[in-house]
Design a protein around this motif. Structure first.
Motif, PDB file in Angstrom:
ATOM      1  N   HIS A   1      34.577  59.839 107.284  1.00  0.00           N
ATOM      2  CA  HIS A   1      35.930  60.325 107.535  1.00  0.00           C
ATOM      3  C   HIS A   1      36.590  60.639 106.209  1.00  0.00           C
ATOM      4  CE1 HIS A   1      36.525  59.033 111.818  1.00  0.00           C
ATOM      5  NE2 HIS A   1      35.417  58.380 111.520  1.00  0.00           N
TER       6      HIS A   1
ATOM      7  N   TYR B   1      41.423  60.912 100.343  1.00  0.00           N
ATOM      8  CA  TYR B   1      40.056  60.598  99.929  1.00  0.00           C
ATOM      9  C   TYR B   1      39.123  61.579 100.596  1.00  0.00           C
ATOM     10  CZ  TYR B   1      40.389  58.102 104.382  1.00  0.00           C
ATOM     11  OH  TYR B   1      40.632  57.779 105.695  1.00  0.00           O
TER      12      TYR B   1
ATOM     13  N   LEU C   1      43.609  52.254 119.302  1.00  0.00           N
ATOM     14  CA  LEU C   1      43.975  50.928 119.798  1.00  0.00           C
ATOM     15  C   LEU C   1      45.493  50.822 119.916  1.00  0.00           C
ATOM     16  CD1 LEU C   1      42.912  47.995 120.409  1.00  0.00           C
ATOM     17  CD2 LEU C   1      43.387  47.496 118.028  1.00  0.00           C
ATOM     18  N   LEU C   2      46.167  51.333 118.886  1.00  0.00           N
ATOM     19  CA  LEU C   2      47.631  51.288 118.885  1.00  0.00           C
ATOM     20  C   LEU C   2      48.184  52.131 120.037  1.00  0.00           C
ATOM     21  CD1 LEU C   2      50.048  50.184 117.246  1.00  0.00           C
ATOM     22  CD2 LEU C   2      50.011  52.299 115.942  1.00  0.00           C
TER      23      LEU C   2
ATOM     24  N   TYR D   1      42.569  53.772 100.748  1.00  0.00           N
ATOM     25  CA  TYR D   1      42.712  53.896 102.214  1.00  0.00           C
ATOM     26  C   TYR D   1      43.998  53.226 102.676  1.00  0.00           C
ATOM     27  CZ  TYR D   1      37.558  54.560 102.172  1.00  0.00           C
ATOM     28  OH  TYR D   1      36.286  54.980 101.952  1.00  0.00           O
TER      29      TYR D   1
ATOM     30  N   GLY E   1      38.591  53.495 105.629  1.00  0.00           N
ATOM     31  CA  GLY E   1      38.891  54.905 105.875  1.00  0.00           C
ATOM     32  C   GLY E   1      38.470  55.395 107.246  1.00  0.00           C
ATOM     33  N   GLY E   2      37.223  55.126 107.577  1.00  0.00           N
ATOM     34  CA  GLY E   2      36.688  55.659 108.817  1.00  0.00           C
ATOM     35  C   GLY E   2      37.291  55.028 110.047  1.00  0.00           C
ATOM     36  N   ASP E   3      37.885  53.863 109.827  1.00  0.00           N
ATOM     37  CA  ASP E   3      38.385  53.136 110.986  1.00  0.00           C
ATOM     38  C   ASP E   3      39.798  53.506 111.395  1.00  0.00           C
ATOM     39  OD1 ASP E   3      36.165  51.841 111.597  1.00  0.00           O
ATOM     40  OD2 ASP E   3      36.756  49.886 110.823  1.00  0.00           O
ATOM     41  N   ILE E   4      40.453  54.341 110.613  1.00  0.00           N
ATOM     42  CA  ILE E   4      41.854  54.630 110.942  1.00  0.00           C
ATOM     43  C   ILE E   4      41.959  55.186 112.360  1.00  0.00           C
ATOM     44  CG2 ILE E   4      43.957  55.879 110.333  1.00  0.00           C
ATOM     45  CD1 ILE E   4      43.099  56.085 107.563  1.00  0.00           C
ATOM     46  N   SER E   5      41.074  56.130 112.662  1.00  0.00           N
ATOM     47  CA  SER E   5      41.171  56.785 113.964  1.00  0.00           C
ATOM     48  C   SER E   5      41.001  55.769 115.091  1.00  0.00           C
ATOM     49  CB  SER E   5      40.106  57.864 114.107  1.00  0.00           C
ATOM     50  OG  SER E   5      40.004  58.569 112.902  1.00  0.00           O
ATOM     51  N   ARG E   6      40.065  54.862 114.895  1.00  0.00           N
ATOM     52  CA  ARG E   6      39.833  53.862 115.937  1.00  0.00           C
ATOM     53  C   ARG E   6      41.017  52.940 116.097  1.00  0.00           C
ATOM     54  NH1 ARG E   6      34.286  50.827 115.313  1.00  0.00           N
ATOM     55  NH2 ARG E   6      35.497  49.254 116.370  1.00  0.00           N
ATOM     56  N   LYS E   7      41.528  52.534 114.957  1.00  0.00           N
ATOM     57  CA  LYS E   7      42.669  51.628 114.985  1.00  0.00           C
ATOM     58  C   LYS E   7      43.867  52.296 115.639  1.00  0.00           C
ATOM     59  CE  LYS E   7      45.012  47.968 114.151  1.00  0.00           C
ATOM     60  NZ  LYS E   7      45.990  48.408 115.118  1.00  0.00           N
ATOM     61  N   LYS E   8      43.984  53.609 115.378  1.00  0.00           N
ATOM     62  CA  LYS E   8      45.111  54.333 115.940  1.00  0.00           C
ATOM     63  C   LYS E   8      44.978  54.450 117.453  1.00  0.00           C
ATOM     64  CE  LYS E   8      45.453  58.443 114.754  1.00  0.00           C
ATOM     65  NZ  LYS E   8      45.391  59.597 113.895  1.00  0.00           N
TER      66      LYS E   8
END
Lengths: 383, 605
Positions: free
Chosen positions: A266, A258, B572-573, A252, B563-570
Motif C-alpha cells: 500500500h 510513503y 473496521l471503523l 505511517y 501502512g498497509g493496514d490503514i484500509s482494513r482499520k478504516k
C-alpha cells in the motif's frame, strides 16, 4: 513528496499460523526477474513521488531476509539513484532469527541495511513451537547477538498474551528480553486474524485465546515495565529508547506520504491511496506488462484522509495536532472530533487535550478502537 | 336461487395436519370447481402466512355444485372458518352460518384433544356432525379403533363414518353423499323481510370491501338499498355472487344461501362481523342475535428499526387496517425507539400475523415492544382533577401511583390440552403465572386442564413456555372472563440511572422482583461493554428491586497497524460506526436495537 519507501518481499519458507500478511510459500524464486520487476515498480513510483531524498526504507514481507544481499544492494542503489538519500537515512529489513539468515547479516549491512527487525516472537521453545516458528530459542538469541554485532540499530518482536499466559511468566520473559539492551522492541498481543490457521484452531476448539481482561492487565504491565526500563511505548505496541523510534513506521502513524512497491504493498501519495496486486504472480506479470504493479489508485476525499490521519495518529503517545489537520484537510476540528464524546472520555481519563493537540492516555490506549468509534465524527467515515 | 331443500351449508373440523385443506381441495376438484391445472395446493388459504402456518385467518366459502346419486343437483357451501382462539368471535359467526360439519379424524392418530373443543363448539350451534376417518391408506391406519374413539370420546354415532383418503382421492364421493344425506337443509322464508348475517369481510383492491353473507330470510340482489343494522349505515349493493372458488357473479342470493356482496364500501370497519343486513325500506325490525363489538385485548408498540421508515410504517399499517378492522393503532413516541405506533390486537397470534405481514409484505424492519393488556384504573380525586376511571394500555401512561385507588386486570379462562407426561410441568407453569385451577380431566392419554389466569401473564411468554415444556404437544384455548382487581405496579428499567421507556412494564407485585431480575440479567448480556461500568436496575417507584452491573470494557485495540493496514482499520471503523447508527443512546450508553428486541422477546432461554 514521499520520503519513505516500502519494499515488499512476499516469500516465506513456511506460513506462520497467526500471520495474515501477504506472504506466500514458493519454490525457486527467479531473483533476476524479481529484481527487474521491483526496480521497474520503484521507478514508476519515483516518477510520481520523487524529488526529495528518502529518509527511510523498509524491507517487509514475507521474509525479506531470504532475499540475496546482492538483490537488496541493487534495490538500494536504484533507490538512491532515483530519490537520493538523506544523510541519516534509516534502512530497515525484517529478518528471521535463523542461523542461515544470521550468516547473511554481514553482507546485508554492507549492502546498506542499518537497522533490522527480528521476528523472535518468544523466548522459550514451547511458545515458539506453538507459534509455528522454525527457529528455537537458542538459535533466535544467537541470531540476535549476530545482528547486534552488525547493525547499529536492532529491534525484535515478541508476541504475548498467548493462550493461558500468566502475568508472572510474561514479566519474566519481558525482563529477559530487555536484558539484551536493544533500542527498540515491538510487543504485540496475539490477535486471532480471520483466514489464518489459528482462526481455524480457535473455531475447532484446539485452544482458547486469552480473555480480554487478563490481556488488558498484561498490556498495562508491559507499559509499566518498559517505561521503568527506559524503553517506553511510543505507539500501541512499539517501544523505543528516546531517539530510537522507527522513523519509517512513524511516517505511517503521522500520516505522511510513503511509496509502497512489491506485491500487495500500500502507499499514500498526494492524497491518493495506492495498492498493488497481492498475488506474487499477478504482480510480476502486471509489472512486466504495465511497467508497474498497481492494482488500484484512488484519490481519497479530505474526510477520508482525516479519518485515516486520526486513526493512525492516535496510536502514538504524542497524539495529533488538530490545527495542522485543519490546514491540511480543510475541515474544522469540530468536523473531525465529536466534542461531546471527547469531553466524556476526557472526564473518564481516557483522552487528553492540550491546546490543539489531542491524544489517548495510557489508560485509554488498550481501548483505542472503541475510543475511535466514539471520537471520530460520523461524517468522516465513508457511508 | 336454489330451493332450500337442495342447499347444504357446512364447515370442516380437523386437527392441524389431519387433512382439512387437502380434503377441501379434493371436494372442489371432484365437483369441478377448478380444473386440475387451476388447482394449487390449499386453494382456500390465500395469504402466504395462512399457507405456511396452516391456519385460516379470514373465513372463506366455496360453493360446490354436486349432482348426487338421487339425480338432484345440490348447492353445497363449504365454509372454511378461522382456526384460532384469537378469532373465536369470527369463528362463532362462521359456524352460525352453517347447519353441519365434517369431522375429519386421522385414521392413524385418532381423536386429538383439541379437536374436541371445536366439535363441541359446532354441536353448540346445533350442527349435524358427519365423521370422516381420513388417511385410511396409511400403513398405520386403524379405522375401527378410531371409529370407537369417536364414539367413546366425542359421544356421537360413528357407525356410518366415511372412510376416506383425501390425498389419494378415496371416499370423496361418499363424503359428498353423506353431506347431502345427513346435514339438514337450512330454513328460511323468501318472502319475509331481508335478514342476512355478515359472516366476514375483506378488502379487495379492485372491488373494495367484499362481504361474505349468509341470507336467513328474503333475497339480496344487485341494486338493493341495504342497511347494516348494528353499524347504522346504508349501502347500495352493486354486486352479488359466490366463489366456486372462482369469483362468480349471480343475480341474487336467496334464503339459506351463502355468497358475497359488494356495496362500494371502502373500509372493512364499516362491515362488522355478525352485523345484520336488511333492506332500507320494509326491512327487518330485529337484528340477529350474537353480534358483538370486537375490542383489542393485547397491545404493543411497533417501531421502525430505521427511523426513516416511519412514514412507510404508517402507510403500511393503514393499508392492513383496511382489511382488518379488529386491529387498532395510534401514534406513539418513545425516547428509545423513536416514532412508532401503539397497536391493539385480538390476541397474540393476531399480533404476530400483523407483525409478520408488515415485515414480509411491506418489507419493514420492526421493533415490537413487550405485549401488554388493558388495565382499568380508578383514580381518586386530586387537587386539579376529579375522581375518574381510565383504561390503560401503555405502561408509559401509568398515572401517579398515589392517585390510584384500584387497578383491575383482564382474566381469562384457559383450557389446556396436553399429553399426560407434561401435565406436571404445565400445572407448575400455571401456578407460577398466578393461575387458579378450575378443572382437570383426562381423555385417553391426554389431559385437559382448565385454569383462570391473568391475561398479562399469558401475553408475557406463556405460550412459548407451554410449547417448550411440552415439546410442542400442548395447546390451549382461552376466552376472556372479565376484569379482576390486582396488586399491579409499574416497574422501570434504568440503564446507567436513566429509565428506558420501552422496557418499562406493568407487573403483579408478587412477580416483580423475579421479572426485574430476569430483565436485568438479560440486558447485562445484551448491552455491550462500554468504556465505563454501567448499572442496570429494575425499580418500582424509587425502590430498586434488582440490579446488575456491566463491567467496563478493558481491551479493544488493533495490535498491529502499519501502512498497509490503514484500509482494513478504516473498514473496521466504518463497521463500528454503522453499528452505532443502529443503537439508541441512554445516559451515554449505546444500546443496540438487537438488545431491545431480544430483551423484549423475553422468551425462554
Amino acid at each position: 513528496m514521499a520520503r519513505a519507501l516500502y519494499i515488499h518481499w512476499p516469500f516465506c519458507l513456511k506460513k506462520c499460523p497467526y500471520c495474515d500478511f501477504n506472504s506466500h510459500v514458493r519454490d525457486g524464486v527467479d531473483t533476476g526477474r524479481w529484481q527487474a520487476a521491483l526496480i521497474a515498480d520503484m521507478r514508476h513510483e519515483a516518477a510520481l513521488a520523487g524529488g526529495e531524498p528518502l529518509h527511510s526504507i523498509f524491507f517487509g514481507g514475507g521474509t525479506p531476509s531470504l532475499m540475496p544481499p546482492s538483490l537488496v544492494a541493487a534495490l538500494l542503489a536504484e533507490a538512491e539513484r532515483l530519490w537520493g538519500f538523506a544523510p541519516d537515512i534509516e534502512i530497515t529489513l525484517e529478518a528471521n532469527p535463523s542461523s542461515v539468515e544470521a550468516a547473511k547479516f554481514a553482507s546485508l549491512a554492507l549492502a546498506g541495511v542499518n537497522r533490522v527487525s527480528l521476528g523472535l516472537q518468544a523466548l522459550d521453545d514451547a511458545s515458539l513451537q506453538f507459534l509455528g516458528r522454525l527457529h528455537d530459542a537458542a538459535e533466535g538469541l544467537a541470531a540476535l547477538e549476530v545482528a547486534q554485532r552488525h547493525f547499529a540499530r536492532v529491534s525484535f518482536d515478541l508476541i504475548y498474551a498467548r493462550p493461558g499466559q500468566q502475568a508472572d511468566a510474561w514479566e519474566a520473559e519481558l525482563r529477559g528480553a530487555l536484558a539484551y539492551g536493544t533500542g527498540h522492541l515491538s510487543l504485540y498481543q496475539l490477535t486471532i486474524e480471520p483466514n489464518t490457521r489459528f482462526a481455524t484452531d480457535v473455531r475447532q476448539g484446539s485452544f482458547t485465546p486469552l480473555d480480554d481482561d487478563p490481556a488488558a492487565d498484561l498490556f498495562t504491565l508491559t507499559r509499566q515495565i518498559t517505561a521503568e526500563a527506559g524503553i517506553p511505548a511510543y505507539e500501541i505496541s512499539n517501544h523505543a529508547r528516546p531517539g530510537q523510534e522507527s522513523r519509517h513506521n512513524r511516517t505511517y502513524w503521522r500520516y505522511q506520504d510513503y511509496c509502497g512497491i512489491g506485491p500487495g504493498a500500500h502507499g499514500r501519495r498526494g492524497g491518493s491511496a495506492t495498492l498493488r496486486h497481492r498475488k506474487p504472480e499477478n504482480w510480476i506479470e502486471a509489472v512486466e506488462r504495465n511497467g508497474h504493479g498497481l492494482r488500484e489508485e484512488r484519490s481519497l476525499p479530505a474526510t477520508e484522509q482525516a479519518s485515516e490521519a486520526l486513526l493512525m495518529g492516535l496510536r502514538l503517545n504524542e497524539g495529533v495536532d488538530l490545527a495542522s489537520f485543519e490546514r491540511r484537510f480543510g475541515l474544522s476540528r469540530l468536523q473531525m472530533i465529536d466534542s461531546r464524546k471527547r469531553d466524556l472520555h476526557q472526564q473518564l481519563g481516557l483522552v487528553w487535550v492540550d491546546g490543539a493537540r489531542i491524544g489517548i492516555t495510557a489508560e485509554g490506549m488498550p481501548l483505542l478502537d472503541a475510543l475511535l468509534a466514539d471520537l471520530v465524527c460520523e461524517n468522516l467515515v465513508s457511508a | 336461487m336454489t330451493d332450500l331443500a337442495r342447499i347444504r351449508n357446512f364447515s370442516i373440523i380437523a386437527h392441524i395436519d389431519h387433512g382439512k385443506s387437502t380434503l377441501a381441495d379434493r371436494l372442489i376438484q371432484f365437483t369441478g370447481g377448478l380444473t386440475d391445472r387451476e388447482m394449487s395446493d390449499q386453494v382456500l388459504d390465500n395469504m402466504d402466512i395462512e399457507r405456511e402456518r396452516g391456519i385460516t385467518i379470514k373465513a372463506q366459502t366455496v360453493r360446490l355444485s354436486y349432482k348426487a346419486k338421487d339425480g338432484q343437483t345440490y348447492e353445497l357451501n363449504l365454509m372454511d372458518t378461522p382456526g384460532h382462539v384469537d378469532f373465536a368471535y369470527e369463528v362463532s359467526r362462521s359456524l352460525a352460518a352453517c347447519e353441519g360439519a365434517l369431522l375429519v379424524v386421522d385414521a392413524a392418530q385418532g381423536v386429538e384433544a383439541q379437536t374436541l373443543a371445536n366439535v363441541y363448539q359446532s354441536i353448540e350451534h346445533d350442527h349435524e356432525i358427519v365423521p370422516v376417518i381420513n388417511k385410511i391408506d396409511l400403513p398405520a391406519a386403524e379405522p375401527e379403533k378410531v371409529r370407537a374413539e369417536i364414539e367413546d370420546i366425542i359421544g356421537i354415532d360413528a357407525s356410518e363414518a366415511v372412510l376416506a383418503s383425501a390425498k389419494s382421492g378415496i371416499g370423496i364421493e361418499d363424503i359428498l353423499e353423506a353431506v347431502v344425506a345427513k346435514i339438514p337443509p337450512p330454513n328460511g322464508d323468501r318472502d319475509a323481510p331481508l335478514k342476512a348475517m355478515l359472516v366476514d369481510s375483506w378488502y379487495d383492491p379492485y372491488l373494495g370491501v367484499v362481504i361474505l353473507v349468509r341470507v336467513i330470510d328474503g333475497v339480496i340482489r344487485k341494486g338493493l338499498n341495504v342497511k347494516f343494522m348494528q353499524g347504522g349505515t346504508d349501502h347500495l349493493v352493486d354486486r352479488v355472487g359466490c366463489f366456486t372458488p372462482k369469483r362468480t357473479d349471480l343475480p341474487e342470493i336467496g334464503p339459506g344461501e351463502i355468497g358475497f356482496i359488494t356495496a362500494q364500501i371502502k373500509e372493512v370497519e364499516q362491515a362488522r362481523v355478525g352485523d345484520t343486513i336488511t333492506t332500507v325500506k320494509g326491512g327487518a325490525t330485529e337484528a340477529l342475535v350474537g353480534y358483538k363489538e370486537v375490542q383489542p385485548v393485547v397491545f404493543c408498540g411497533m417501531f421502525p428499526v430505521d427511523a426513516a421508515d416511519f412514514e412507510k410504517l404508517r402507510e403500511s399499517i393503514a393499508k392492513l387496517r383496511l382489511n382488518d378492522a379488529s386491529f387498532s393503532f395510534e401514534m406513539e413516541s418513545s425516547a428509545a425507539l423513536g416514532f412508532g405506533f401503539r397497536c391493539g390486537f385480538l390476541g397474540l397470534l393476531h399480533l404476530e400475523i400483523i407483525q409478520e405481514r408488515l415485515s414480509r409484505e411491506y418489507d419493514l424492519d420492526l421493533i415490537t415492544t413487550a405485549p401488554s393488556v388493558v388495565y382499568r384504573i380508578q383514580l381518586g380525586k386530586s387537587r386539579n382533577d376529579d375522581a375518574r376511571e381510565i383504561m390503560l394500555h401503555n405502561p408509559a401512561d401509568y398515572p401517579d401511583p398515589s392517585r390510584i385507588e384500584l387497578i383491575e386486570e383482564p382474566w381469562i379462562k384457559a383450557v389446556i390440552y396436553t399429553p399426560d407426561e407434561y401435565l406436571g410441568s404445565i400445572l407448575k407453569l400455571c401456578q407460577d403465572r398466578r393461575g387458579i385451577q378450575t378443572d382437570l380431566t383426562y381423555v385417553g392419554g391426554r389431559a385437559q386442564a382448565t385454569y383462570e389466569l391473568p391475561l398479562n401473564e399469558v401475553v408475557f411468554d406463556f405460550y412459548d413456555r407451554l410449547k417448550s415444556i411440552s415439546r410442542g404437544y400442548a395447546s390451549f384455548d382461552y376466552e376472556q372472563i372479565g376484569l379482576r382487581e390486582g396488586d399491579l405496579v409499574k416497574m422501570n428499567i434504568l440503564v446507567n440511572n436513566e429509565p428506558v421507556d420501552a422496557l418499562s412494564m406493568i407487573v403483579h407485585r408478587s412477580v416483580a422482583e423475579a421479572r426485574g431480575r430476569h430483565m436485568c440479567e438479560r440486558l447485562k448480556d445484551l448491552i455491550p461493554r462500554h468504556l465505563f461500568k454501567i448499572p442496570i436496575q429494575a425499580a418500582i417507584g424509587g425502590k430498586v428491586v434488582a440490579r446488575e452491573t456491566i463491567a467496563a470494557l478493558r481491551k479493544d485495540v488493533t495490535a498491529k497497524c502499519y501502512g498497509g493496514d490503514i484500509s482494513r482499520k478504516k473498514k473496521l471503523l466504518d463497521k463500528q460506526k454503522k453499528g452505532k447508527a443502529r443503537m439508541r443512546e441512554y445516559g451515554n450508553v449505546s444500546i443496540p436495537q438487537e438488545a431491545f428486541i431480544a430483551a423484549l422477546r423475553m422468551g425462554d432461554e
